[in-house]
Design an enzyme around this catalytic site. Structure first.
Site, PDB file in Angstrom:
ATOM      1  N   ASN A  12      -6.871   2.750   6.678  1.00  0.00           N
ATOM      2  CA  ASN A  12      -8.007   2.919   5.753  1.00  0.00           C
ATOM      3  C   ASN A  12      -8.571   1.567   5.384  1.00  0.00           C
ATOM      4  OD1 ASN A  12      -7.660   5.715   5.395  1.00  0.00           O
ATOM      5  ND2 ASN A  12      -6.240   5.421   3.698  1.00  0.00           N
ATOM      6  N   GLU A 138       0.034  10.678   6.309  1.00  0.00           N
ATOM      7  CA  GLU A 138      -1.411  10.569   6.058  1.00  0.00           C
ATOM      8  C   GLU A 138      -2.220  10.939   7.306  1.00  0.00           C
ATOM      9  OE1 GLU A 138      -1.668   7.354   2.409  1.00  0.00           O
ATOM     10  OE2 GLU A 138      -1.996   6.600   4.435  1.00  0.00           O
ATOM     11  N   ALA A 211      13.494  -0.362  -8.436  1.00  0.00           N
ATOM     12  CA  ALA A 211      14.424  -1.396  -8.902  1.00  0.00           C
ATOM     13  C   ALA A 211      15.872  -0.921  -8.918  1.00  0.00           C
ATOM     14  CB  ALA A 211      14.016  -1.871 -10.294  1.00  0.00           C
ATOM     15  N   ASP A 246       6.017   0.668   1.809  1.00  0.00           N
ATOM     16  CA  ASP A 246       5.528   0.393   3.164  1.00  0.00           C
ATOM     17  C   ASP A 246       6.233  -0.832   3.758  1.00  0.00           C
ATOM     18  OD1 ASP A 246       3.821   2.553   3.069  1.00  0.00           O
ATOM     19  OD2 ASP A 246       2.079   1.374   2.457  1.00  0.00           O
TER      20      ASP A 246
END
Ligand code: ADP
Length: 296
Positions: A12, A138, A211, A246
């Site tokens: 994108n 996606e 975390a 990612d």
């Protein structure tokens, strides 16, 4: 050509307008800043695998427009093979139109555009000469399923980052083709939990917990014999957690393709995810092998 990692996923162009406050319905406001960034989970993860030293090819669909050409240039600049990227006429390149106000509240419209089209024709040739295939959600589930079926038939390892997670869960057909599934804490709940994934035939589930680090559940030879272990998060000063997942997935795929065992590969990926939180943005925050190894 043969590749360490083939990424089947989205690309994108993110268009980001900064305004003092978000406009209401029917309202026009004057913004203070505009920027555009490459994005999409597929492209982000391909960049992450490439910066971790893997030879990466991307299978994606772009529109025949300026945004598509911009994204191709970005991918090539990162050393990603784009010879299997399909340029479709009649659909726009995927875009995210993002408005951010002074308090960092945002509103986002995603136009999937070309990403929504199944593009499975080239799958067998590209995938057949790779070590690991990495996908997200996606792009159509049919595309991912076809890619993983081709990979499985060729004995190639498959990694699914189930993001965004579909509310009704994933078809068993796709899950049974996954060697690794890498959800975050929210995604694993939407998919019915770790046990459900393992009983659907997934080889290992790697849950990223921000975390709180990573929890891995691996099936041993017998399905009933699953072993769970954890990797602690690296301690960093996060300023923007966008792109941590990612960075993690791309780095994990690269290390596994290089022949690492799962535990050291997860630790390496956790370092990549931690570093991604210390820099703003998605692609801009993805670390290189050198930085990851310094942190480790
Ligand atoms: P997502 O972006 O998909 O929600 P996570 O937030 O779980 O994914 O981040 C992926 C991985 O990146 C985590 O498992 C962890 O290893 C690392 N990470 C993310 N946020 C932090 C943080 N604040 N401190 C240290 N490591 C982090």
């Amino acid at each position: 050509m043969s590749f360490d990692v083939v990424v089947v996923g989205s690309a994108n162009l993110d268009l980001v307008a900064t305004t003092p406050r978000l406009p209401g319905p029917g309202e026009t406001v004057l913004g203070s800043h505009f920027a555009q960034h490459p994005g999409g989970k597929g492209l982000n993860q391909a960049v992450a695998a490439s910066r971790s030293g893997a030879a990466v090819a991307m299978i994606a669909a772009l529109g025949d427009d300026d945004a598509g050409r911009t994204l191709l240039t970005v991918a090539e600049h990162e050393g990603i093979d784009v010879s299997q990227v399909v340029i479709v006429t009649g659909a726009p390149t995927g875009r995210a139109v993002i408005t951010v106000d002074a308090r960092a509240e945002n509103s986002i419209v995603v136009i999937p555009g070309a990403n929504e089209l199944a593009h499975v024709d080239q799958l067998p040739t590209t995938i057949g000469s790779s070590t690991v295939v990495l996908a997200q959600l996606e792009v159509p589930i049919a595309t991912v399923t076809a890619a993983f079926a081709a990979a499985r038939a060729a004995g190639i390892r498959t990694i699914l980052n189930p993001a965004p997670a579909p509310v009704g869960g994933l078809p068993d057909e796709l899950l049974s083709l996954c060697d690794l599934v890498v959800p975050n804490e929210h995604e694993v709940e939407l998919l019915g939990g770790v046990d459900r994934l393992i009983s659907s035939g997934v080889g290992a589930v790697v849950v990223t917990r921000g975390a709180a680090g990573v929890t891995v559940t691996e099936t041993a030879a017998e399905l009933s014999n699953a072993a769970t272990w954890s990797v602690a998060a690296f301690v960093v000063d996060p300023i923007d957690t966008t792109g941590a997942g990612d960075a993690f997935c791309g780095a994990l795929a690269a290390r596994l393709a290089a022949g690492a065992d799962l535990r050291p590969a997860v630790r390496y990926a956790a370092a990549a995810g931690a570093l991604a939180t210390t820099v703003a943005g998605a692609v801009s925050s993805i670390p290189t092998t050198a930085a990851i190894e310094r942190l480790i």
